[in-house]
Design an enzyme around this catalytic site. Structure first.
Site, short mmCIF file in Angstrom:
data_model
loop_
_atom_site.label_atom_id
_atom_site.label_comp_id
_atom_site.label_asym_id
_atom_site.label_seq_id
_atom_site.Cartn_x
_atom_site.Cartn_y
_atom_site.Cartn_z
N SER A 77 36.83 38.90 48.13
CA SER A 77 37.47 39.04 46.82
C SER A 77 37.24 40.43 46.25
O SER A 77 36.48 41.22 46.79
CB SER A 77 36.90 38.00 45.86
OG SER A 77 35.56 38.32 45.56
N LYS A 78 37.90 40.68 45.13
CA LYS A 78 37.77 41.99 44.50
C LYS A 78 36.34 42.26 44.04
O LYS A 78 35.87 43.38 44.07
CB LYS A 78 38.71 42.08 43.30
CG LYS A 78 40.15 42.18 43.73
CD LYS A 78 41.06 42.47 42.58
CE LYS A 78 42.48 42.58 43.11
NZ LYS A 78 43.45 42.81 42.06
N ARG A 79 35.69 41.23 43.63
CA ARG A 79 34.32 41.33 43.18
C ARG A 79 33.45 41.93 44.30
O ARG A 79 32.56 42.73 44.06
CB ARG A 79 33.82 39.94 42.78
CG ARG A 79 32.32 39.83 42.63
CD ARG A 79 31.93 39.50 41.20
NE ARG A 79 30.49 39.45 41.07
CZ ARG A 79 29.74 40.44 40.60
NH1 ARG A 79 30.30 41.54 40.18
NH2 ARG A 79 28.43 40.32 40.51
#
Length: 493
Positions: free
Chosen positions: A256-258
């Site tokens: 994910s972007k995280r």
RNA sequence: GCCCCCAUCGUCUAGUGGCCCAGGACGAAGCCCUCUCAAGGCUUAAACCGGGAUUCGAAUUCCCGUGGGGGCACCA
């Protein structure tokens, strides 16, 4: 056994930064197209206007170019099957969705979002699967036409068969059977007049003559819907290839972007736009992503051209793959060692100039052979070679003290080395090493001690490229001055 | 909750019924080389998720578990 030319496409949404997974789909698309003598196409899927991010489309195009995955057709290069941006294809979808309605495979739906939400909640309360309840499916064509004429807002839904089983064939997984009653009457055309993915992608893949659809396995859930749509149109199906997903390095959950934010602090990223800045090469990135989801039997360090030779969709693997940044490092470093001196020089130069260093191209060319096998990422050239482009170095006095000796002893060694070197007409590797080695011998010191002092004195750092080669490039005057300075520093300790 | 997919060393993978007491790569450990750091060379540890079935024979086929992943929008 040559195959028919394949037309492939990568079809990202311009909704954020270009991701590793997009790059991998593009790579495989590219490899298949080149392998078969077909075409690789870029199509922008921007039908969700609210999620479109300005600049994202450009980032995708830049990313593909940086990776050297040049597309034969696309928004900015044109092609015979355009336009290649879905918002520019509205009319095409309208024509097709109408034929679907005429054929009885789709119908207008007048349900409001509020009603749909209420239905959903009711279904959830009864522990049923959320699905459209089919209210408007029952409307007669006449009544539907009347309500449309009266200006009522509507969308178009696909009329999914209620009975039977859909058999969809994925190239890697074989036949996937789904009972039609599990399927929903999905929206094909939204109230803003734009199509959903389900309609747009099917129409475009057909219209653009796509022969092989490579996409992420997150599409497996709607795969039966998609084949039903294609079949309702009466079109020939492409070969469907659902690729594995990328997992976090831990293997727990999808990337994910995280994770990217986290990784950036460690010098890694899952966004293509960051790769160059972090010192990664297109060769390294391509090699890395290629091998996550594709098993090549013989060799694993490959150029894209070599990949083309070996590529086959039969070699793709269906299981999820955890990304491993250590492998990125490995492939990057390995490819860097394969670059020619001129090529590598050109590639590292920007990292020096980015730091405000004035780069002498002759010096640059000479240091590349010294740097090459020490670089994992291109920006590592800074830690190994910045001192070549600096007027002075400022060594830490403590680093000038040789192991097992004190400052006074170290100063004496530096002084002796200075005398030896200044006695030489020029400081070259060949001329300097023998007398200095002789000095090491007769002094009873070890090479580490003597060369260590000189290394810190002349380069300003404890870790550097090989000493004599480095000194040769630094030059006689600067070397002597730097050693002199080191002696002063040691005396002051 | 329902549906779908997946399952070999820590990770990426090879393996398509006997060639496998499972091969390669990254990473790890050790040794060699060595002016630092690398690179290079050699070596070692490390896996077929579990249970049934089919078969003379199964990592490889089938079934059931288990675990992991994905999806259930007028998002893609």
């Amino acid at each position: 056994m040559s195959i028919k030319p394949a037309r492939t496409r990568v079809a990202p949404s311009p909704t954020g930064h270009m991701h590793l997974a997009t790059a991998r789909v593009a790579l495989y698309d590219y490899l298949l197209a080149r392998k078969t003598g077909g075409q690789f196409i870029l199509r922008i899927e921007d039908t969700d206007v609210s999620r479109t991010v300005p600049g994202a489309e450009q980032e995708i195009m830049d990313g593909l170019r940086w990776l050297e995955l040049n597309y034969d057709e696309g928004p900015d290069v044109g092609g015979a099957f355009g336009p290649y941006r879905q918002t520019d294809r509205r009319e095409i979808y309208h024509v097709h969705v109408n034929t679907l309605v005429d054929k009885g495979h789709a119908y207008p739906c007048f349900c409001t979002p509020a009603r749909l939400e209420a239905v959903r909640q009711e279904q959830q309360k009864r522990k049923e699967n959320p699905h459209y309840d089919g209210t408007c499916r029952l409307l007669s064509p006449d009544e539907a036409a009347r309500r449309i004429a009266s200006g009522e807002k509507y969308i178009i839904r696909f009329k999914m068969p209620r009975e039977g089983t859909t058999i969809a064939k994925d190239h890697l997984r074989g036949e996937i059977l789904t009972e039609n009653k599990q399927l929903n009457d999905q929206v094909l055309l939204k109230s803003d007049g734009l199509p959903t993915y389900h309609l747009a992608a099917m129409v475009d893949d057909h219209e653009m003559g796509i022969t092989h659809v490579l996409r992420g396995s997150e599409w497996l859930g709607t795969f039966p819907l998609h084949v039903n749509i294609v079949r309702a149109f009466g079109w020939e199906e492409p070969v469907w290839v659902h690729l594995s997903v990328f997992l976090k390095p831990s293997g727990k959950g999808k990337l994910s972007k995280r994770d990217s934010t986290l990784a950036m602090t460690d010098g890694y990223s899952v966004f293509i736009k960051d790769m160059n800045e972090l010192g990664f090469t297109p060769e390294g990135v391509n090699n890395w992503i290629a091998l996550m989801g594709w098993g090549v039997a013989d060799e694993d360090v490959l150029s894209v051209d070599e990949m083309v030779d070996r590529f086959s969709i039969d070699g793709l693997t269906p299981s999820p793959a955890a990304i491993n940044f250590q492998k990125l490092d490995h492939f990057n470093a390995t490819h860097i060692r394969l670059f020619t001196t001129e090529d590598l020089a050109a590639r590292i130069k920007p990292y020096f100039t980015r730091e405000g260093l004035r780069v002498d191209d002759n010096v640059l060319l000479r240091i590349v052979p010294l740097l090459r096998e020490r670089l994992v990422t291109l920006d590592d050239c800074l830690s190994f070679g910045s001192f070549f482009f600096k007027e002075d170095v400022s060594p830490n006095p403590e680093d000038l003290v040789a192991k097992g000796l004190d400052a006074t002893q170290s100063a004496a060694i530096a002084q002796r080395a200075f005398e030896i070197l200044s006695g030489q007409p020029a400081i070259s590797h060949e001329q300097c090493e023998p007398p200095l080695r002789a000095y090491v011998e007769e002094s009873g010191l070890n090479a580490n001690q003597v060369f260590g002092i000189l290394r810190v004195a002349t380069t300003g750092q404890k870790v550097s490229p090989p000493l004599f080669e480095s000194m040769e490039i630094i030059g006689r005057e600067k070397c002597l001055a730097r050693i002199k300075n080191a002696i002063e520093l040691l005396k002051k300790m």
